[in-house]
Design a protein around this motif. Structure first.
Motif, PDB file in Angstrom:
ATOM      1  N   ASN A 333      40.841  37.495  51.324  1.00 23.31           N
ATOM      2  CA  ASN A 333      41.536  38.791  51.336  1.00 23.31           C
ATOM      3  C   ASN A 333      42.929  38.773  50.737  1.00 23.31           C
ATOM      4  N   ASN A 358      43.202  48.770  53.387  1.00 23.02           N
ATOM      5  CA  ASN A 358      41.832  48.256  53.431  1.00 23.02           C
ATOM      6  C   ASN A 358      41.784  46.786  53.857  1.00 23.02           C
ATOM      7  N   ASP A 419      35.732  48.445  46.531  1.00 27.17           N
ATOM      8  CA  ASP A 419      34.350  47.942  46.553  1.00 27.17           C
ATOM      9  C   ASP A 419      34.191  46.766  45.610  1.00 27.17           C
ATOM     10  N   LYS A 422      35.765  43.647  47.099  1.00 27.44           N
ATOM     11  CA  LYS A 422      34.974  43.112  48.213  1.00 27.44           C
ATOM     12  C   LYS A 422      33.809  42.268  47.708  1.00 27.44           C
ATOM     13  N   LYS A 423      33.232  42.710  46.591  1.00 25.92           N
ATOM     14  CA  LYS A 423      32.092  41.968  46.025  1.00 25.92           C
ATOM     15  C   LYS A 423      32.542  40.686  45.322  1.00 25.92           C
TER      16      LYS A 423
END
Ligand code: AMP
Length: 426
Positions: A333, A358, A419, A422-423
């Motif tokens: 992260n 996020n 998104d 995150k992938k």
């Protein structure tokens, strides 16, 4: 005031005290996280007392014949003439606060944890500092042995979370007001025969605090103590039962322990249970504690049972370092964001805020103008992905995502960024 000759650059930390540096933050964070989780799971509440207290609190509470009070306290007089001391431990202040703030009215038993620096004027050596940090637990208001057990298991749970591995738990009982006098007499008689061979400290302790002879580390004293009578033959029925029940609880819950008849600990306020936890590869205790049913009376209150324990955080961190225990999700992260051009700096705070909302850790070096300097900083930070916002991307409402290992870059629309990251962050 006369001017000092010392230049600021020549001033160093005081002997036995050290800075906690960013290079070690990962260990501190790991420790605090594990300890706070365990405290919460057991329903403990946070308490923090001042670092300075009236010296009387410790002199009465810890005992004026202990090494801590006799030799190790930072005691001084304030400008207003008050005799104060830097706290050498956390239990007496917690008890003081319990009384002062009527904590017993709000819950029973009172379960508290604290976390902070302690000060003892000791001889600095490996694992022994003059300023060190403790994480402590206290349960106030119950005589029941389940609470002695709870304190021990909470500390072990923290060590388990930190994967410290090979630990040994030493437990003992030091009896109570009823059974200790007979044992004291017996001990005195035993050591009297060996008085000439004892070290100077023990000769002094003989008069004032005979139990402290048991844990003297000077080889001649250790040899004498190895044949000293143990308390087990002198325990009253209640202390015997209490100790037996604790050992049964440990056995029933598969917690291995070593009974240690010479474990007495350096503070006078203990009765019945005392314990210490070691790592097998280190010769210092990582944690210690016990029951202190008399402390409250000693500092001027009514009889009030209590039990507690404290962990030495620096010592735990030393073990973590030696075992290579580290920040598991170090780069998880974590992103680095780079602005190319002044316009981009204006747009970047919004993107950073969105990413942080996020759950991403967003690092930057926005004070550096060039792309190459910022990329170097991203490299140093050890992130997997960097985000680069230039003129073209502002116009397109996109951003470049750079894989720092492969150097491959992709342009992603800002609204699809979360998104995409995150992938791709692994
Ligand atoms: P105590 O308050 O003496 O029961 O100590 C509890 C724990 O604090 C010990 O088991 C150590 O881990 C730690 N500790 C005590 N004294 C020191 C010190 N001088 N330096 C570093 N850690 C200490």
């Amino acid at each position: 005031m006369p001017r000092r000759k010392t230049k600021v650059k020549d001033i160093k930390t005081i002997k036995g005290m050290s800075d906690i540096l960013p290079k070690d933050e990962k260990y501190w964070f790991l420790f605090w996280k594990a300890a706070a989780e365990v405290a919460e799971l057991h329903g403990f509440h946070y308490i923090e007392t001042p670092i300075l207290e009236y010296a009387d609190l410790f002199e009465l509470g810890i005992g004026s014949n202990t090494d801590i009070v006799e030799k190790e306290m930072y005691t001084f007089e304030t400008k207003g003439g008050e005799r104060v001391a830097l706290r050498p431990e956390g239990t007496a202040p917690v008890m003081r606060s319990y009384v002062q703030n009527h904590l017993g009215y709000f819950m029973s038993p009172v379960k508290l944890f604290y976390n902070g620096p302690m000060f003892r004027y000791e001889n600095p050596q490996a694992g022994r500092e003059r300023e060190f940090h403790q994480w402590g637990f206290e349960i106030i208001g119950e005589y029941d042995v389940v609470y002695d057990f709870e304190i021990i298991t909470m500390i072990l749970e923290i060590f388990q979370k930190l994967k410290l591995g090979d630990l040994s738990l030493k437990v003992n009982t030091i009896g109570c007001k009823v059974c200790r006098p007979a044992y004291r007499t017996k001990l005195k008689a035993y050591y009297r025969q060996h008085k000439k061979e004892l070290c100077d400290d023990c000769k002094r302790r003989y008069e004032r605090n005979i139990f402290r002879l048991l844990d003297c580390k000077v080889p001649t004293c250790v040899e004498i103590t190895s044949k000293a009578p143990t308390i087990y033959n002198y325990l009253c029925h209640t202390c015997n039962q209490h100790f037996k029940s604790l050992l049964e609880l440990l056995e029933d819950n598969n917690i291995s322990y070593e009974p240690d008849p010479i474990l007495v600990r350096g503070l006078d306020y203990y009765n019945r249970t005392v314990f210490e936890i070691f790592h097998k590869d280190f010769n210092f205790a990582l944690a210690g504690g016990g029951r202190y049913d008399y402390l409250f009376e000693v500092i001027g209150g009514r009889p009030l049972p209590a039990v507690g324990g404290a962990i030495g955080i620096e010592r735990v961190i030393e073990v973590m370092k030696k075992l290579g225990i580290n920040w598991a999700g170090k780069n998880k992260n974590k992103l680095f964001i780079i602005a190319v051009g002044d316009q981009s700096k204006k747009h970047i705070p919004k993107i950073m805020a969105m990413l942080r909302q996020n759950g991403f850790i967003v690092l930057e070096a926005l004070g550096k103008k060039s792309l190459s300097h910022q990329l170097k900083a991203a490299d140093k930070a050890g992130v997997n992905l960097s985000l680069i916002l230039g003129q073209k991307e502002i116009f397109e409402e996109s951003i470049i995502v750079r894989n720092m290992k492969t150097g491959v870059q992709e342009t992603v629309l800002q609204k699809q960024l979360v998104d995409f990251i995150k992938k791709n962050i692994k």
